[in-house]
Design a protein around this motif. Structure first.
Motif, PDB file in Angstrom:
ATOM      1  N   ARG A 246      49.977  22.471  -8.012  1.00  0.00           N
ATOM      2  CA  ARG A 246      49.500  23.362  -8.947  1.00  0.00           C
ATOM      3  C   ARG A 246      47.932  23.105  -9.215  1.00  0.00           C
ATOM      4  O   ARG A 246      47.201  23.880 -10.033  1.00  0.00           O
ATOM      5  CB  ARG A 246      50.027  23.386 -10.490  1.00  0.00           C
ATOM      6  N   GLY A 247      47.322  22.126  -8.456  1.00  0.00           N
ATOM      7  CA  GLY A 247      46.032  22.211  -8.145  1.00  0.00           C
ATOM      8  C   GLY A 247      45.199  20.867  -8.944  1.00  0.00           C
ATOM      9  O   GLY A 247      44.134  20.798  -9.316  1.00  0.00           O
ATOM     10  N   SER A 248      45.994  20.051  -9.292  1.00  0.00           N
ATOM     11  CA  SER A 248      45.447  18.832  -9.927  1.00  0.00           C
ATOM     12  C   SER A 248      44.473  17.898  -9.149  1.00  0.00           C
ATOM     13  O   SER A 248      43.704  17.424  -9.894  1.00  0.00           O
ATOM     14  CB  SER A 248      46.631  18.075 -10.569  1.00  0.00           C
ATOM     15  N   GLU A 249      44.889  17.865  -7.943  1.00  0.00           N
ATOM     16  CA  GLU A 249      43.832  17.283  -6.977  1.00  0.00           C
ATOM     17  C   GLU A 249      42.352  17.858  -6.992  1.00  0.00           C
ATOM     18  O   GLU A 249      41.332  17.078  -6.958  1.00  0.00           O
ATOM     19  CB  GLU A 249      44.233  17.096  -5.712  1.00  0.00           C
ATOM     20  N   THR A 250      42.348  19.016  -7.406  1.00  0.00           N
ATOM     21  CA  THR A 250      41.104  19.809  -7.370  1.00  0.00           C
ATOM     22  C   THR A 250      40.216  19.184  -8.603  1.00  0.00           C
ATOM     23  O   THR A 250      39.104  19.307  -9.065  1.00  0.00           O
ATOM     24  CB  THR A 250      41.245  21.310  -7.373  1.00  0.00           C
ATOM     25  N   LEU A 251      41.165  19.372  -9.728  1.00  0.00           N
ATOM     26  CA  LEU A 251      40.771  19.020 -11.174  1.00  0.00           C
ATOM     27  C   LEU A 251      40.245  17.469 -11.053  1.00  0.00           C
ATOM     28  O   LEU A 251      39.235  17.464 -11.671  1.00  0.00           O
ATOM     29  CB  LEU A 251      41.907  19.165 -12.331  1.00  0.00           C
ATOM     30  N   ALA A 252      41.149  16.754 -10.372  1.00  0.00           N
ATOM     31  CA  ALA A 252      40.599  15.244 -10.492  1.00  0.00           C
ATOM     32  C   ALA A 252      39.211  15.155  -9.653  1.00  0.00           C
ATOM     33  O   ALA A 252      38.322  14.481 -10.058  1.00  0.00           O
ATOM     34  CB  ALA A 252      41.518  14.170  -9.728  1.00  0.00           C
ATOM     35  N   GLN A 253      39.103  16.031  -8.510  1.00  0.00           N
ATOM     36  CA  GLN A 253      37.848  15.788  -7.686  1.00  0.00           C
ATOM     37  C   GLN A 253      36.700  16.233  -8.627  1.00  0.00           C
ATOM     38  O   GLN A 253      35.647  15.894  -8.501  1.00  0.00           O
ATOM     39  CB  GLN A 253      37.928  16.672  -6.532  1.00  0.00           C
TER      40      GLN A 253
ATOM     41  N   GLY B 174      48.848  22.306 -18.167  1.00  0.00           N
ATOM     42  CA  GLY B 174      48.342  23.645 -17.571  1.00  0.00           C
ATOM     43  C   GLY B 174      47.071  23.662 -17.494  1.00  0.00           C
ATOM     44  O   GLY B 174      46.393  24.912 -17.543  1.00  0.00           O
ATOM     45  N   VAL B 175      46.400  22.553 -17.011  1.00  0.00           N
ATOM     46  CA  VAL B 175      44.944  22.579 -17.211  1.00  0.00           C
ATOM     47  C   VAL B 175      44.172  23.328 -16.134  1.00  0.00           C
ATOM     48  O   VAL B 175      44.909  23.292 -14.828  1.00  0.00           O
ATOM     49  CB  VAL B 175      44.480  21.086 -17.102  1.00  0.00           C
ATOM     50  N   THR B 176      43.489  24.187 -16.073  1.00  0.00           N
ATOM     51  CA  THR B 176      42.690  24.706 -15.104  1.00  0.00           C
ATOM     52  C   THR B 176      41.090  24.284 -14.957  1.00  0.00           C
ATOM     53  O   THR B 176      40.791  23.489 -16.020  1.00  0.00           O
ATOM     54  CB  THR B 176      42.637  26.461 -15.276  1.00  0.00           C
ATOM     55  N   LEU B 177      40.395  24.536 -14.113  1.00  0.00           N
ATOM     56  CA  LEU B 177      38.951  24.327 -13.734  1.00  0.00           C
ATOM     57  C   LEU B 177      38.284  24.759 -15.195  1.00  0.00           C
ATOM     58  O   LEU B 177      37.301  24.054 -15.520  1.00  0.00           O
ATOM     59  CB  LEU B 177      38.542  24.809 -12.579  1.00  0.00           C
ATOM     60  N   ALA B 178      38.618  25.861 -15.629  1.00  0.00           N
ATOM     61  CA  ALA B 178      37.809  26.698 -16.549  1.00  0.00           C
ATOM     62  C   ALA B 178      37.905  25.769 -18.016  1.00  0.00           C
ATOM     63  O   ALA B 178      37.065  25.821 -18.735  1.00  0.00           O
ATOM     64  CB  ALA B 178      38.167  28.008 -16.979  1.00  0.00           C
ATOM     65  N   MET B 179      39.010  24.997 -17.941  1.00  0.00           N
ATOM     66  CA  MET B 179      39.367  24.251 -19.249  1.00  0.00           C
ATOM     67  C   MET B 179      38.577  22.975 -19.317  1.00  0.00           C
ATOM     68  O   MET B 179      38.551  22.033 -20.136  1.00  0.00           O
ATOM     69  CB  MET B 179      40.963  23.869 -19.265  1.00  0.00           C
ATOM     70  N   LEU B 180      38.064  22.591 -18.286  1.00  0.00           N
ATOM     71  CA  LEU B 180      37.315  21.270 -17.964  1.00  0.00           C
ATOM     72  C   LEU B 180      36.258  20.953 -18.978  1.00  0.00           C
ATOM     73  O   LEU B 180      36.224  19.819 -19.824  1.00  0.00           O
ATOM     74  CB  LEU B 180      37.039  20.799 -16.713  1.00  0.00           C
ATOM     75  N   GLN B 181      35.443  21.900 -18.992  1.00  0.00           N
ATOM     76  CA  GLN B 181      34.286  21.833 -20.097  1.00  0.00           C
ATOM     77  C   GLN B 181      34.770  21.509 -21.388  1.00  0.00           C
ATOM     78  O   GLN B 181      34.175  20.689 -22.299  1.00  0.00           O
ATOM     79  CB  GLN B 181      33.327  22.877 -19.855  1.00  0.00           C
ATOM     80  N   LYS B 182      35.704  22.072 -21.956  1.00  0.00           N
ATOM     81  CA  LYS B 182      36.226  22.201 -23.248  1.00  0.00           C
ATOM     82  C   LYS B 182      36.766  20.640 -23.596  1.00  0.00           C
ATOM     83  O   LYS B 182      36.791  19.904 -24.538  1.00  0.00           O
ATOM     84  CB  LYS B 182      37.305  23.004 -23.373  1.00  0.00           C
ATOM     85  N   ILE B 183      37.653  20.308 -22.556  1.00  0.00           N
ATOM     86  CA  ILE B 183      38.139  18.977 -22.578  1.00  0.00           C
ATOM     87  C   ILE B 183      37.106  18.029 -22.834  1.00  0.00           C
ATOM     88  O   ILE B 183      37.144  16.934 -23.811  1.00  0.00           O
ATOM     89  CB  ILE B 183      39.192  18.721 -21.594  1.00  0.00           C
ATOM     90  N   LEU B 184      35.975  18.078 -22.134  1.00  0.00           N
ATOM     91  CA  LEU B 184      35.100  17.127 -21.956  1.00  0.00           C
ATOM     92  C   LEU B 184      34.461  17.176 -23.540  1.00  0.00           C
ATOM     93  O   LEU B 184      34.004  16.103 -24.147  1.00  0.00           O
ATOM     94  CB  LEU B 184      33.887  17.196 -20.805  1.00  0.00           C
ATOM     95  N   GLN B 185      34.143  18.478 -23.915  1.00  0.00           N
ATOM     96  CA  GLN B 185      33.620  18.422 -25.312  1.00  0.00           C
ATOM     97  C   GLN B 185      34.273  18.021 -26.367  1.00  0.00           C
ATOM     98  O   GLN B 185      33.678  17.231 -27.188  1.00  0.00           O
ATOM     99  CB  GLN B 185      33.256  19.809 -25.529  1.00  0.00           C
ATOM    100  N   GLU B 186      35.545  18.087 -26.453  1.00  0.00           N
ATOM    101  CA  GLU B 186      36.573  17.410 -27.425  1.00  0.00           C
ATOM    102  C   GLU B 186      36.632  15.699 -27.441  1.00  0.00           C
ATOM    103  O   GLU B 186      36.637  15.362 -28.431  1.00  0.00           O
ATOM    104  CB  GLU B 186      37.912  17.968 -27.047  1.00  0.00           C
TER     105      GLU B 186
END
Length: 83
Positions: free
Chosen positions: A21-28, A67-79
């Motif tokens: 579901r794309g987690s390797e792209t998220l990790a990168q 269900g994390v997407t690339l669009a969610m990463l910034q919010k996760i980092l802010q939190e």
């Protein structure tokens, strides 16, 4: 040091998995961000036990996101910064 873990499990049986579901792209993407943030560490984990809800990302000492997407990463980092 702040740490984020990303499940990169890939099930060979064709069952749901974070990697499929794309987690390797998220990790990168997170690793690229960490290059400019020396206090941020990204760890790839083989499984978090919630493949059906993945990709899964965990802020160590904080929340587990499903269900994390690339669009969610910034919010996760802010939190994470607010912790």
């Amino acid at each position: 040091m702040k740490t984020i873990t990303v499940c990169v499990n890939r099930r060979l049986s064709g069952q749901a998995s974070c990697a499929a579901r794309g987690s390797e792209t998220l990790a990168q993407a997170l690793e690229n961000i960490a290059l400019s943030q020396p206090d941020l560490r990204i760890m790839r984990l083989p499984c978090m036990g919630a493949c059906e809800e993945g990709p899964n990302v965990k802020v160590v000492g904080g929340d587990l996101y499903h269900g994390v997407t690339l669009a969610m990463l910034q919010k996760i980092l802010q939190e994470m910064d607010a912790m």
